[in-house]
Write a protein that holds these residues in place. Structure first.
Motif, PDB file in Angstrom:
ATOM      1  N   PHE A  17       0.774  -1.085  -0.033  1.00  0.00           N
ATOM      2  CA  PHE A  17      -0.164   0.047  -0.016  1.00  0.00           C
ATOM      3  C   PHE A  17       1.088   1.094   0.056  1.00  0.00           C
ATOM      4  N   GLN A  18       2.032   1.065   0.615  1.00  0.00           N
ATOM      5  CA  GLN A  18       2.871   2.264   0.370  1.00  0.00           C
ATOM      6  C   GLN A  18       3.343   2.540  -0.908  1.00  0.00           C
ATOM      7  N   ARG A  19       3.144   1.670  -1.717  1.00  0.00           N
ATOM      8  CA  ARG A  19       3.468   2.215  -3.134  1.00  0.00           C
ATOM      9  C   ARG A  19       2.490   3.083  -3.876  1.00  0.00           C
ATOM     10  N   ILE A  20       1.145   2.941  -3.040  1.00  0.00           N
ATOM     11  CA  ILE A  20       0.099   3.977  -3.573  1.00  0.00           C
ATOM     12  C   ILE A  20       0.724   5.516  -3.505  1.00  0.00           C
ATOM     13  N   GLY A  21       1.643   5.580  -2.539  1.00  0.00           N
ATOM     14  CA  GLY A  21       2.229   7.143  -2.461  1.00  0.00           C
ATOM     15  C   GLY A  21       2.161   7.683  -1.121  1.00  0.00           C
ATOM     16  N   ASP A  22       3.225   7.828  -0.630  1.00  0.00           N
ATOM     17  CA  ASP A  22       3.492   8.257   0.583  1.00  0.00           C
ATOM     18  C   ASP A  22       2.753   9.914   0.799  1.00  0.00           C
ATOM     19  N   ALA A  23       2.454  10.456  -0.194  1.00  0.00           N
ATOM     20  CA  ALA A  23       1.820  11.758  -0.169  1.00  0.00           C
ATOM     21  C   ALA A  23       0.223  11.608   0.143  1.00  0.00           C
ATOM     22  N   ARG A  37      -7.091   6.020 -14.548  1.00  0.00           N
ATOM     23  CA  ARG A  37      -5.798   5.102 -15.048  1.00  0.00           C
ATOM     24  C   ARG A  37      -4.502   5.214 -14.100  1.00  0.00           C
ATOM     25  N   TYR A  38      -4.046   4.058 -13.959  1.00  0.00           N
ATOM     26  CA  TYR A  38      -2.740   4.044 -13.175  1.00  0.00           C
ATOM     27  C   TYR A  38      -1.540   3.427 -13.532  1.00  0.00           C
ATOM     28  N   ASP A  39      -1.120   3.670 -14.957  1.00  0.00           N
ATOM     29  CA  ASP A  39      -0.225   2.965 -15.692  1.00  0.00           C
ATOM     30  C   ASP A  39       1.080   2.491 -15.270  1.00  0.00           C
ATOM     31  N   GLY A  40       1.614   3.494 -13.984  1.00  0.00           N
ATOM     32  CA  GLY A  40       2.870   2.816 -13.311  1.00  0.00           C
ATOM     33  C   GLY A  40       2.548   2.179 -12.356  1.00  0.00           C
ATOM     34  N   LEU A  41       1.585   1.901 -11.697  1.00  0.00           N
ATOM     35  CA  LEU A  41       1.480   1.205 -10.291  1.00  0.00           C
ATOM     36  C   LEU A  41       1.860  -0.113 -10.420  1.00  0.00           C
ATOM     37  N   VAL A  42       1.965  -1.043 -11.372  1.00  0.00           N
ATOM     38  CA  VAL A  42       2.131  -2.232 -11.459  1.00  0.00           C
ATOM     39  C   VAL A  42       3.809  -2.453 -11.581  1.00  0.00           C
ATOM     40  N   GLU A  43       4.294  -1.376 -12.109  1.00  0.00           N
ATOM     41  CA  GLU A  43       5.780  -1.576 -12.090  1.00  0.00           C
ATOM     42  C   GLU A  43       5.938  -0.910 -10.706  1.00  0.00           C
ATOM     43  N   ALA A  44       5.510  -0.307 -10.143  1.00  0.00           N
ATOM     44  CA  ALA A  44       6.030   0.302  -8.751  1.00  0.00           C
ATOM     45  C   ALA A  44       5.933  -0.760  -7.806  1.00  0.00           C
ATOM     46  N   GLY A  75      -7.675  11.788  -4.889  1.00  0.00           N
ATOM     47  CA  GLY A  75      -6.634  11.739  -3.765  1.00  0.00           C
ATOM     48  C   GLY A  75      -5.583  10.610  -3.907  1.00  0.00           C
ATOM     49  N   LEU A  76      -5.516   9.711  -4.810  1.00  0.00           N
ATOM     50  CA  LEU A  76      -4.488   8.796  -4.990  1.00  0.00           C
ATOM     51  C   LEU A  76      -3.499   9.372  -5.945  1.00  0.00           C
ATOM     52  N   ASP A  77      -2.297   9.064  -5.618  1.00  0.00           N
ATOM     53  CA  ASP A  77      -1.271   9.515  -6.515  1.00  0.00           C
ATOM     54  C   ASP A  77      -0.714   8.872  -7.756  1.00  0.00           C
ATOM     55  N   TYR A  78      -1.424   7.928  -7.802  1.00  0.00           N
ATOM     56  CA  TYR A  78      -1.130   6.876  -9.063  1.00  0.00           C
ATOM     57  C   TYR A  78      -1.716   7.218 -10.221  1.00  0.00           C
ATOM     58  N   TYR A  79      -2.716   8.125 -10.166  1.00  0.00           N
ATOM     59  CA  TYR A  79      -3.603   8.251 -11.338  1.00  0.00           C
ATOM     60  C   TYR A  79      -2.691   9.276 -12.327  1.00  0.00           C
ATOM     61  N   ARG A  80      -2.958   8.684 -13.355  1.00  0.00           N
ATOM     62  CA  ARG A  80      -2.414   9.576 -14.665  1.00  0.00           C
ATOM     63  C   ARG A  80      -3.441   9.288 -15.940  1.00  0.00           C
ATOM     64  N   HIS A  81      -3.425  10.255 -16.894  1.00  0.00           N
ATOM     65  CA  HIS A  81      -4.481  10.421 -17.981  1.00  0.00           C
ATOM     66  C   HIS A  81      -5.833  10.344 -17.558  1.00  0.00           C
ATOM     67  N   THR A  82      -6.642   9.311 -17.444  1.00  0.00           N
ATOM     68  CA  THR A  82      -7.982   9.538 -17.260  1.00  0.00           C
ATOM     69  C   THR A  82      -8.209   9.372 -15.876  1.00  0.00           C
ATOM     70  N   THR A  83      -9.136  10.377 -15.236  1.00  0.00           N
ATOM     71  CA  THR A  83      -9.485  10.128 -13.831  1.00  0.00           C
ATOM     72  C   THR A  83     -11.120  10.554 -13.954  1.00  0.00           C
ATOM     73  N   PHE A  84     -11.745   9.768 -12.953  1.00  0.00           N
ATOM     74  CA  PHE A  84     -13.433  10.314 -13.221  1.00  0.00           C
ATOM     75  C   PHE A  84     -13.896   9.805 -11.702  1.00  0.00           C
ATOM     76  N   GLU A  85     -15.085  10.607 -11.771  1.00  0.00           N
ATOM     77  CA  GLU A  85     -15.760  10.356 -10.441  1.00  0.00           C
ATOM     78  C   GLU A  85     -17.199  10.522 -10.541  1.00  0.00           C
ATOM     79  N   GLU A  97      -7.599   0.032   0.280  1.00  0.00           N
ATOM     80  CA  GLU A  97      -8.258  -0.007  -0.893  1.00  0.00           C
ATOM     81  C   GLU A  97      -7.676  -1.271  -1.576  1.00  0.00           C
ATOM     82  N   LEU A  98      -8.269  -1.549  -2.973  1.00  0.00           N
ATOM     83  CA  LEU A  98      -7.810  -2.927  -3.741  1.00  0.00           C
ATOM     84  C   LEU A  98      -7.151  -2.772  -4.834  1.00  0.00           C
ATOM     85  N   THR A  99      -7.110  -1.445  -5.373  1.00  0.00           N
ATOM     86  CA  THR A  99      -6.286  -1.340  -6.536  1.00  0.00           C
ATOM     87  C   THR A  99      -4.791  -2.080  -6.457  1.00  0.00           C
ATOM     88  N   ALA A 100      -4.300  -1.606  -5.404  1.00  0.00           N
ATOM     89  CA  ALA A 100      -2.780  -2.071  -5.143  1.00  0.00           C
ATOM     90  C   ALA A 100      -3.014  -3.479  -4.858  1.00  0.00           C
TER      91      ALA A 100
END
Length: 424
Positions: free
Chosen positions: A51-57, A283-290, A255-265, A81-84
């Motif tokens: 979960f820390q990979r979600i982002g310390d901020a 979209r969170y294209d970098g999270l798997v790599e993290a 609030g989650l820092d991993y988002y890039r490109h599309t975000t929606f609510e 959350e469950l994405t991570a």
RNA sequence: GUGGUCGUAGCUCAGCUGGUAGAGCAUCAGUUUGUGGUACUGAGGGUCGCGGGUUCGAGCCCCGUCGAUCACCCCA
């Protein structure tokens, strides 16, 4: 007050509300599986590092984590959350791509509870890993939209934004920071603190003092690369093609820092702003790599069960499903006949209930009425002797006197066929 | 984490300037002998969140604490 109660922010979900919760997940499963998504069941606990990979901020990580050290010395956290977790599972199992999955379950965040916000709360969600096609962004957003429609909600609003490529985003954050720092005096004290941690979040401020400054802030759109702009345009075109109305909101940063490109609510039309976020994603294209995997595209959303149900209440839709039984057995001969009859009826596929403790007939009839059953089956000493059952309709439109009650006497041996006939 | 409001029967609440706890709904039982949903009668059920304090006396005042709720923060 009992000695023990639920911990703060945690609660028991009792009938009939619990049936509604289950139905909620069933409807979601139906929507997701109709589009080829498979369910993932993952642990409630993960290594804290996941979960820390979600982002310390993010507050979710920095101050809301439920964590502890287990007996093996591992630092564990309850999932916020469950994405991570899903990305962790993806890296661990290396499934075929695109990996389209859905989930439901409880999440845990240690924060001060209020309406529509609990320390243990439930979400349903979907994620797709391994494809960066903007059509997929559209598909996912559309599935959420369909789900709300399936519940009966009609006032949900879709808010859309793009944070661009990581580079775009970084340049934008720089510009934003410079802008706010240049106008620091006008900024509220709270927002100044936020600015230090995460300039993007200042855009989220609800304080009136910040409104003018935020409104005049640089727009992310000015920083999009060609590719980011094209992706965002494709998403918008796709939504338009599907007749899904949306509003582009440049201030939507989430609030989650991993988002890039599309975000929606998805926002509820009737709820106060503190709880109006029914669900969100991006979209969170970098999270798997993290999390130690290969660079992998990812997109998904999570929908809050509580808030969505609040919205349903406000709109008067998606009522708890009926828990009424089909028949209710009234037995004044001691209760053994009720035992045998209900067992027989249940084997035949009917929902059957009865009263206990050999209460008076009147009392049992009241219970029958409360049970919601359409039919009461009455067994007294006469019926027991004659091998019959009185079949009495409870819900029929009875105008007036008892002679019109429409009840009939049926032989035990004919009971099942009689009931199936009457109930159809 | 910070601030506001609140905490009386299972539920919704009343309780006047401090004087030995109330209603509605719900539950249970009756209203003559085997029949629910309406009506009538009656019954059970509360250490007034908890702990201290002031007072001859506190549900009511004061302090603390726990919980709920709302706002902020943030998010679902």
């Amino acid at each position: 007050m009992p000695e023990f109660q639920t911990s703060p922010g945690m609660r028991d979900i009792l009938p009939p509300e619990s049936a509604r919760w289950r139905r909620f997940v069933e409807v979601f499963a139906q929507v997701a599986e109709s589009a080829g998504y498979g369910q993932v069941l993952s642990p409630l606990l993960e290594d804290l590092g996941v979960f820390q990979r979600i982002g310390d901020a993010t507050d979710v990580v920095s101050k809301e984590m439920y964590d502890f050290v287990d007996k093996g010395g591992r630092h564990i956290a309850l999932r916020p959350e469950l994405t991570a977790s899903i990305c962790r599972a993806f890296v661990q199992h290396n499934p075929q791509m695109p990996w389209k999955i859905w989930y439901s379950g409880s999440m845990f965040r240690y924060e001060k509870p209020q309406r529509g916000r609990y320390r243990q709360f439930d979400q349903v969600g979907i994620e797709v890993l391994g494809a960066d096609d903007p059509n997929l962004d559209v598909e996912i957003i559309a599935l959420g939209w369909e789900f709300y429609a399936a519940l009966g909600l009609q006032q949900v609003k879709l808010i859309l934004n793009s944070l661009g490529e990581p580079d775009d985003r970084a340049r934008y954050v720089q510009a934003l920071k410079a802008y706010f720092e240049a106008n620091l005096e006008e900024l509220s004290p709270e927002s100044r603190v936020t600015l230090e941690k995460n300039p993007l979040r200042v855009l989220d401020s609800k304080r009136p003092q910040d409104a003018a400054l935020v409104a005049a802030a640089p727009r992310i759109a000015e920083f999009y690369s060609e590719q980011a702009a094209a992706h965002f345009a494709a998403v918008q075109a796709g939504l338009t093609a599907l007749d899904i109305p949306f509003t582009v909101e440049p201030k939507l940063v989430r609030g989650l820092d991993y988002y890039r490109h599309t975000t929606f609510e998805y926002q509820g039309g009737t709820l106060d702003s503190a709880q109006n976020a029914l669900g969100g994603g991006g979209r969170y294209d970098g999270l798997v790599e993290a999390l130690g995997g290969k660079p992998t595209a990812g997109v998904g959303f999570a929908l809050g069960l509580d808030r969505t149900l609040l919205a349903c209440d406000d709109e008067g839709v998606f009522a708890p499903p009926s828990t009424a039984v089909d028949v209710f057995v009234v037995d004044t001969t001691g209760g053994a006949e009720a035992l045998a009859l209900t067992a027989q009826l249940r084997r035949a596929g009917l929902r059957a209930d009865r009263a206990y403790e050999n209460r008076s007939m009147k009392s049992q009839m009241k219970a029958a009425d409360r049970s919601g059953a359409a039919i009461a089956l009455i067994v007294g000493s006469n019926e027991l002797e004659a091998g019959t059952v009185v079949v009495r309709p409870l819900r029929a439109e009875q105008v007036g006197d008892d002679t019109q009650s429409g009840q009939s006497v049926v032989a035990r041996t004919d009971l099942l066929s009689h009931l199936t006939k009457v109930m159809s």
